[in-house]
Design an enzyme around this catalytic site. Structure first.
Site, PDB file in Angstrom:
ATOM      1  CB  CYS A 193      97.926 -79.884 -47.008  1.00  0.00           C
ATOM      2  SG  CYS A 193      98.820 -79.248 -45.287  1.00  0.00           S
ATOM      3  CD  GLU A 203      95.403 -77.440 -45.181  1.00  0.00           C
ATOM      4  OE1 GLU A 203      95.603 -78.561 -45.771  1.00  0.00           O
ATOM      5  OE2 GLU A 203      95.610 -76.818 -44.444  1.00  0.00           O
TER       6      GLU A 203
END
Length: 526
Positions: A301, A264
């Protein structure tokens, strides 16, 4: 609580043969903490990977219920980490006490979720096509398939979630649930925290009699490349920067036997504010959006890094409200000086661009990150300028005004892959812009309606992934029960004697596992 000694964890023992030491720091003051950590040597990295490889045969063949007991024991150990532990994490990360307490609960909750997945058995994805010897023109053989763990997994800790995406975080939980021993690379920003959590995992492993080497942890800068290239490692889990994730992907692909990297990496999480919603509740939307941007100092994020609206008087009023609110937001301490430096450089690039205007925010100086709001010309998206799509990790966001519905669609088509996209809309907006959902489905892993992306529920339905560069593999997720699938692979058995079949595929199916038999789903109580 045991003393922090800073030695590597290899095969159920501690090891410190290297001469390079690292030190933990107080994130707020920069003061050195009284903890030193010994960087793993190449030989220790090899030993950790070999220990995981040695543990794999026994660990993967344990009944799923035994692995579930291990995960539940980890959860119990994590919950028992008390106020002293929470205080340590806050010192290393500058994250507030409430945030760490909540994250501790989320981390133990992830372990319990995967224990539940193991007990219900659907992760096996068991499929049986029985033999049809009378079939014409050719008979069919007996074919049975289920999934096994791929092998030892290397996991890299994240900076912004010292618990939930770190030592006992989602990647570790998913790998262990799949039957894959873990070699964890501790993040340099919170090494003392990592040691406390690693101790909890080791205690749980000993309590449940897991194989030595089921969990290993190494410290150090530069040890990641040796780990990823080790032939015993069969997959990698990573949460971090695009640069770091891409480097790991390239290393793994260049191996003689390439392995998958589930990374990620980067997302700006666009928020689309549509006209009717702005007209009815523009001021409320501005308040909610500002709160989401600065939550946790913008170190999520899923922070909204791009806001898109269609030209209108209501949008102008909304921008005024949002600008005023961003000015009011206080500065916050970031995770570490490196993160603050990166944030400052990102702001400098935005300030320097001739087609980007600074709308609100105090000048960035000192040790705290100041919230910032910018407005960019839509041509940056339409012409492929990468600056606007580079994630600025911190409490800043960029606003774009599009001329009309057609330009909105063109702008969205130019977006890179994202973790999330949000539609702030009323019913009329969704009818007028009905094409947006199918467009966003191609760009993101999660589409939100009238909510904000900061906050990721740990459950079966969650997707925390998306097309590149949000992640390296859009088919997976790093949050939710589907995360286990990244570390599993299918195995098919042809005409295998029933006595040799794994339990989920035997005719008796004594575990009561749900299976697909001759095209029909069979579900039995566990």
């Amino acid at each position: 609580m045991p003393e922090i000694i800073g030695h590597n964890y290899i095969g159920g023992a501690r090891s410190a043969v290297g001469t390079i030491t690292l030190q933990s720091h107080d994130a707020s003051s920069g003061q050195a903490l009284p903890y030193h950590f010994v960087q793993a040597t190449p030989e220790e990295v090899d030993a950790a990977a070999q220990a995981a490889s040695a543990a794999y045969p026994a660990f993967r063949t344990l009944p799923a219920s035994r692995r579930a007991e291990f995960l539940e024991a980890i959860a119990t150990q994590l919950d028992a980490l008390g106020d002293e532990f929470v205080a340590l994490v806050t010192r290393e990360t500058a994250l507030p006490t409430g945030r760490i307490q909540g994250e501790r609960g989320r981390t133990s909750g992830q372990m319990r979720l995967f224990a539940h997945v193991l007990r219900r058995g659907d992760f096996y994805d068991a499929r049986i096509d029985r033999a049809q010897p009378e079939r014409q023109p050719l008979p069919r053989v007996d074919l049975r398939q289920y999934r096994i763990g791929v092998g030892p997994v290397a996991v890299f800790g994240a900076s912004n979630f010292p618990l939930a995406f770190s030592t006992a975080g989602g990647d570790t939980a998913a790998a262990l649930a799949a039957g894959c021993p873990v070699v964890f690379k501790a993040h340099s920003g919170h090494m003392a925290t990592a040691e406390r959590v690693a101790n909890a995992i080791i205690r749980a492993a000993e309590q449940t009699n897991m194989p030595k080497g089921v969990f290993n942890m190494i410290y150090g800068a530069g040890v990641g490349e040796t780990l990823v290239k080790h032939p015993a490692i069969q997959a990698v889990g990573f949460t971090g920067s695009l640069k770091g994730g891409r480097a790991l992907c390239d290393m793994a692909a260049a191996r003689p036997h390439p392995i998958p990297v589930f990374a990620e990496m980067s997302s700006i999480n666009p928020v689309l504010v549509l006209p009717e919603a702005l007209q009815l509740r523009g001021e409320k939307i501005a308040r909610e959006l500002a709160a989401s941007v600065v939550l946790g100092c913008g170190q999520f994020c899923t922070k909204p890094g791009l806001v898109i609206g269609i030209c209108s008087p209501q949008l102008n009023v909304f921008i005024e409200h949002l600008s005023a609110l961003m000015v009011e937001q206080p500065g916050q301490t970031m995770l570490n000086t490196g993160t603050l430096d990166s944030y400052s450089k990102g702001l400098q690039a935005l300030h320097a661009h001739p087609r980007i205007t600074h709308l609100a925010g105090c000048e960035q100086q000192g040790k705290q990150a100041q919230p910032q709001l910018f407005k960019a010309d839509v041509s940056l998206l339409l012409n492929g300028d990468p600056l606007l799509q580079d994630e600025v990790f911190g409490p800043a966001t960029v606003l774009i005004e599009v001329a009309d519905k057609a330009e909105l669609q063109r702008a969205l088509q130019c977006l890179y892959g994202q973790l999330t996209a949000t539609l702030i809309a009323e019913t009329g907006d969704l009818q007028t812009h009905g094409e947006l959902l199918s467009l966003l489905e191609q760009k993101v892993g999660r589409v939100l309606f009238n909510g904000y992306p900061t906050g990721v529920e740990v459950c079966d339905a969650m997707v925390h992934g998306g097309p590149y560069p949000a992640t390296s593999d859009a088919r997976g997720t790093s949050v939710g029960s589907v995360a286990i699938e990244r570390f599993l692979r299918p195995v098919c058995y042809q005409n295998c004697p029933d006595a040799l079949l794994p339990e989920p595929l035997k005719d008796a199916n004594s575990l009561g596992i749900a299976r697909l038999v001759d095209g029909n789903s069979t579900r039995q109580p566990l």
